[in-house]
Write an enzyme that holds these catalytic residues in place. Sequence first.
Site, mmCIF file in Angstrom:
data_model
loop_
_atom_site.group_PDB
_atom_site.id
_atom_site.type_symbol
_atom_site.label_atom_id
_atom_site.label_comp_id
_atom_site.label_asym_id
_atom_site.label_seq_id
_atom_site.Cartn_x
_atom_site.Cartn_y
_atom_site.Cartn_z
ATOM 1 N N GLU A 1 44.904 46.722 45.236
ATOM 2 C CA GLU A 1 46.511 46.309 45.189
ATOM 3 C C GLU A 1 47.373 47.437 45.656
ATOM 4 O OE1 GLU A 1 47.173 43.146 44.140
ATOM 5 O OE2 GLU A 1 45.278 42.714 43.782
ATOM 6 N N PHE B 1 46.846 40.387 33.958
ATOM 7 C CA PHE B 1 47.548 38.982 34.362
ATOM 8 C C PHE B 1 47.442 39.162 35.873
ATOM 9 C CE2 PHE B 1 51.068 36.381 35.523
ATOM 10 C CZ PHE B 1 50.547 35.245 34.761
ATOM 11 N N GLY B 2 46.683 38.056 36.312
ATOM 12 C CA GLY B 2 46.572 37.695 37.956
ATOM 13 C C GLY B 2 47.596 36.640 38.184
ATOM 14 N N TYR B 3 48.206 36.506 39.099
ATOM 15 C CA TYR B 3 49.123 35.616 39.595
ATOM 16 C C TYR B 3 48.911 35.129 41.057
ATOM 17 C CZ TYR B 3 51.970 39.461 41.239
ATOM 18 O OH TYR B 3 52.187 40.467 41.868
ATOM 19 N N GLY B 4 48.296 36.181 41.900
ATOM 20 C CA GLY B 4 48.307 35.788 43.158
ATOM 21 C C GLY B 4 46.608 35.618 43.603
ATOM 22 N N SER B 5 46.090 36.577 44.484
ATOM 23 C CA SER B 5 44.747 36.515 44.937
ATOM 24 C C SER B 5 43.940 36.880 43.661
ATOM 25 C CB SER B 5 44.555 37.500 45.948
ATOM 26 O OG SER B 5 44.484 38.893 45.523
HETATM 27 C C1 SIN Z 1 48.048 39.197 41.678
HETATM 28 O O1 SIN Z 1 47.004 38.362 42.085
HETATM 29 O O2 SIN Z 1 48.119 39.423 40.443
HETATM 30 C C2 SIN Z 1 48.462 40.078 42.459
HETATM 31 C C3 SIN Z 1 48.877 40.175 43.893
HETATM 32 C C4 SIN Z 1 47.583 39.745 44.688
HETATM 33 O O3 SIN Z 1 46.609 40.467 44.599
HETATM 34 O O4 SIN Z 1 47.571 38.799 45.134
#
Ligand code: SIN
Length: 191
Positions: A99, A24-28
């Site tokens: 990460e 699951f990705g939520y940021g970049s």
């Molecule tokens: C994510 O995107 O799921 C983790 C945080 C990031 O790498 O910005």
Amino acid sequence: MSANTIAENKQRAVFDGADSLWLFGYGSLIFKADFPFLESKPATIAGWTRRFWQGSHDHRGTHAAPGRVATLIPEDGALCHGLAYHITPDVFDHLDYREKNGYLRFTTELTFRDDVSADGLVYIATEQNTAFLGPAPERDIAHYIQHKEGPSGRNADYLKDLAAALRALGADDPHVFEIEEHLLALERARS
Ligand code: SIN
């Protein structure tokens, strides 16, 4: 806990020999997929909310001037919208490196738009990591990030790219959109 999580994440290999799994990705990870994947689709995870509370020394800032990037904070009743990637376990070498500044792998339940659920992994930077910056008002976060920059680019672009990706997903995120509003106002005031 050290901000470099590579070694600890190797011990958190919770995929038990599976050929593939969901991330699951939520940021970049939503707007910059620099890794191979079998499939991607929108998903949500329950009980977590996205916040620009994590320091970035290696991507959108430096050790001398860390940026601010997204992490997840536990919140009862919250639903975090993001993008799920179906990946093979070998991709974790790259992901753990990317990460490494404070993010640890956690297991989570993902729910897709057709209401089907699956177990998966998510990288979360908890308040125990040394790069954690913690809460600040959205206006202050916009001021803070406007001139920060690191090897992966401008901190402001991380915020704007994430806001655009969330809009494309049809996801509302008042925290992110409010920071963006302040940031755009600051940029208009400068021009
Ligand atoms: C994510 O995107 O799921 C983790 C945080 C990031 O790498 O910005």
